[in-house]
Motif scaffolding. Sequence first.
Motif, PDB file in Angstrom:
ATOM      1  N   ASP A 193      -0.436  -1.354  -6.397  1.00 31.04           N
ATOM      2  CA  ASP A 193      -1.810  -1.312  -7.070  1.00 31.04           C
ATOM      3  C   ASP A 193      -1.928  -0.441  -8.388  1.00 31.04           C
ATOM      4  O   ASP A 193      -2.616  -0.384  -9.327  1.00 31.04           O
ATOM      5  CB  ASP A 193      -3.102  -1.388  -6.320  1.00 31.04           C
ATOM      6  CG  ASP A 193      -3.253   0.113  -5.575  1.00 31.04           C
ATOM      7  OD1 ASP A 193      -2.290   0.669  -5.275  1.00 31.04           O
ATOM      8  OD2 ASP A 193      -4.282   0.749  -5.721  1.00 31.04           O
ATOM      9  N   GLN A 194      -1.300   0.743  -8.229  1.00 32.33           N
ATOM     10  CA  GLN A 194      -1.118   1.608  -9.504  1.00 32.33           C
ATOM     11  C   GLN A 194      -0.059   1.330 -10.480  1.00 32.33           C
ATOM     12  O   GLN A 194      -0.221   2.281 -11.415  1.00 32.33           O
ATOM     13  CB  GLN A 194      -1.135   2.896  -8.782  1.00 32.33           C
ATOM     14  CG  GLN A 194      -2.601   3.265  -7.658  1.00 32.33           C
ATOM     15  CD  GLN A 194      -2.078   4.917  -7.190  1.00 32.33           C
ATOM     16  OE1 GLN A 194      -1.525   5.805  -7.763  1.00 32.33           O
ATOM     17  NE2 GLN A 194      -2.832   4.938  -6.024  1.00 32.33           N
ATOM     18  N   HIS A 237       0.796  -1.146  -0.144  1.00 29.72           N
ATOM     19  CA  HIS A 237       0.155   0.023  -0.008  1.00 29.72           C
ATOM     20  C   HIS A 237       0.741   1.158   0.000  1.00 29.72           C
ATOM     21  O   HIS A 237       0.562   2.133  -0.755  1.00 29.72           O
ATOM     22  CB  HIS A 237      -0.664   0.148   1.363  1.00 29.72           C
ATOM     23  CG  HIS A 237      -1.965   1.151   1.222  1.00 29.72           C
ATOM     24  ND1 HIS A 237      -1.532   2.462   1.965  1.00 29.72           N
ATOM     25  CD2 HIS A 237      -3.165   1.430   0.994  1.00 29.72           C
ATOM     26  CE1 HIS A 237      -2.316   3.334   1.890  1.00 29.72           C
ATOM     27  NE2 HIS A 237      -3.502   2.681   1.007  1.00 29.72           N
ATOM     28  N   GLU A 265       2.169   2.132  -3.089  1.00 30.25           N
ATOM     29  CA  GLU A 265       1.097   2.281  -4.412  1.00 30.25           C
ATOM     30  C   GLU A 265       1.296   0.922  -5.513  1.00 30.25           C
ATOM     31  O   GLU A 265       1.089   1.483  -6.607  1.00 30.25           O
ATOM     32  CB  GLU A 265       1.300   3.569  -4.863  1.00 30.25           C
ATOM     33  CG  GLU A 265       0.774   4.677  -3.995  1.00 30.25           C
ATOM     34  CD  GLU A 265       0.895   5.980  -4.443  1.00 30.25           C
ATOM     35  OE1 GLU A 265       1.567   6.067  -5.633  1.00 30.25           O
ATOM     36  OE2 GLU A 265       0.509   6.877  -3.925  1.00 30.25           O
TER      37      GLU A 265
END
Length: 724
Positions: A309-310, A304, A307
């Motif tokens: 997931d991005q 997280h 980032e």
Amino acid sequence: MTTVEEILTQNVPDLDEAVFDYVCGVLESPDDFNSSEDVYEAVGSVLLDSSQDPTDEEGIRDLCALLLGALKGDDDYESFEESNGNEKKLLDAPIYLGDRFKIDNSALKETNFWMMQPISKSFVDKKRLEKADAKLKLKQDKRALQEKNVSENKGVTLETATTSQATNKQANRIESAGGLQYDIKIENFDLSYGSRVLLAGASLSLTYGRRYGLVGRNGIGKSTLLRSMASRQLHLPAHLSILHVEQEVVGDDTVAVESVLECDEERTALLKREKELVVSLAAEGSSSTAGENTELAQVYARLHDIEADQAPAKASRILAGLGFNPEMQKRKTREFSGGWRMRLALAKALFARPDLLLLDEPTNMLDIRAVLWLEDYLQTWPSTILVVSHDHNFLNSVATDTLYMHSQRIDYYRGNYETFLAVKADKLKNQQREYEAQMQYRQHLQDYVDRWRYNAKRAPQAQSKLKILEKLHTVHHLQYMYRPELKPVVTEAEVVLKFPETEKLAPPILQLSEVSFSYTPDVPIFKKISLYADMESRIALVGENGTGKSTLLKLLTDELSPLEGYRQAHRNLHIAVFTQHHVDQLVMDTTPLQLIQSKFPGETEEQYRHQLGSFGVSGELAMRPVVSLSGGQKSRVAFALMAMTRPNFLILDEPTNHLDLETVEALAKALKKFKGGVILVSHDEHLINLACNEVWLCKNHSVYRLDGGLQQYKSEVENEFRSS
């Protein structure tokens, strides 16, 4: 002369037939073996596996020494070592295993495997035999490749870069104390390439977060400096992450977007660990440990924070900016050409965001649209960039500072390339003005001394002036201040390129009428295009990669034939074509002078030198091996060869690749003076604006003339960026 077969038969009469044939076959080429160790590497493991005593390595090595003697035709070879010392003796009779009980075994301190009872079962390991055979073949292929390289480069010394550097005590103290220093300061260092000194006592300071443009003439050592930093030949803080975009990505089965994501090693490792923990917890169910649950929570927290997931969306945006459409992003890297793999390498570097990004001609493989995107993307780059580029506009847009490499030193200028040019010009003017003032002051003193030196009344004043004049050899006395002696301004010689004179041709010169073309029926490249060029044409061909620019050039040169329509050319039209392929095909182990003599025999050496000199390849540069020339110098040699054909029409595909900024300016001037027609494909805005009076755009299976020129195309691209 004893042979290999005789050695094996005499000393190992009961050797398995398969092993015997294999060993004899391997040892057929004496030149492949220079020592007994070579023989042992080739057949030792096979002989050891076939023996009754697999631990008797020394016995096998002694046998290999005998075999080497047979290979080299030396009958005076030595026999096996005795087990009780280093003394060696020659076997005076064959040893038959059947008579082993007649031998006094007490004389041997250790059991010799040759004396053991033979058995009928074969101990040959076929897999080991194949492995040894493959190992030998690999060694022979390697030696053949080395011999080939030596033959190809005979007479050419491949030079390498060397560095020396003074210790930065302050940086060492910070590093030893555990501090993280992201600014780079390299003091008092030397850089050489072969016997040529590129930098002497130079210093380089890079402030974290600044973007530096490194400029200087071709062959001055810009790329060599970047390589020395990337390889850490020059000492840099160990904690700094460095990426040097120079080589293309190796093609494999990895999908393009995944190859970009893989360069984030932390993200890749975390995702791998997450998968392992999830599988482990699912298998254990309720019996899972608290430690694994805690670790998984930590992995999720770190993912997280970075980032993760991005990341796929970010990688996709970077690839799209560099020209990869959605379909291309899903293709395997091995399916891309070298130019597209270079774009992949650049994309990986942009995604990884290292502390120091080293870019060497990053725009070479990009079209104008991708260059504009890259300029915009680098505006917000958070860490340090050092970029070598020939693109005037790119440096103006990207660089916050300029490093000028010349005269074995590096000068620092605040501002982009345009600012550098202005400040440098003012600096040279001031230096020249100060030098002239000093010379005038010296002359005034000298005149006074000459006039009054022998006058009794003014002799003391003349003597005083003479002392001041003598001091001016080492110091400058002006306005009651002492300054270092000024030297005359030394400016770099202007780069001049000159294409041959040509006679004008009456129109029509070159045209395509209602031409259609495609490589496959279902994918059209052009549909019914009509174009015209004459002797006054200065045409820039622009458009995204893959829209058919190179195909259009081949249609114009008649390398490809239209499927529909026709090409018409003047009967006396002589087109010369320049592409990067011509540069890559230069013979590397010869000099430019020898190269032009071999391709165009029958002229005098003076004429050849004059031709090379017309493109800046003069003096000792014409006598250096092509392999030792910089990329820009090789391009100049290719230009000189192209001009030897006396063309009256030029077609140039990315001619500015590797050229320095001064040579790009000279090329623009030469194209304007050329009396024939010119069509060029280039991503260099500065060259297009200087040399071209017409812009064609390849788009949607057609070719359009842009009345607004290059600025119209740039505006269209910028509008596309904003809309996306």
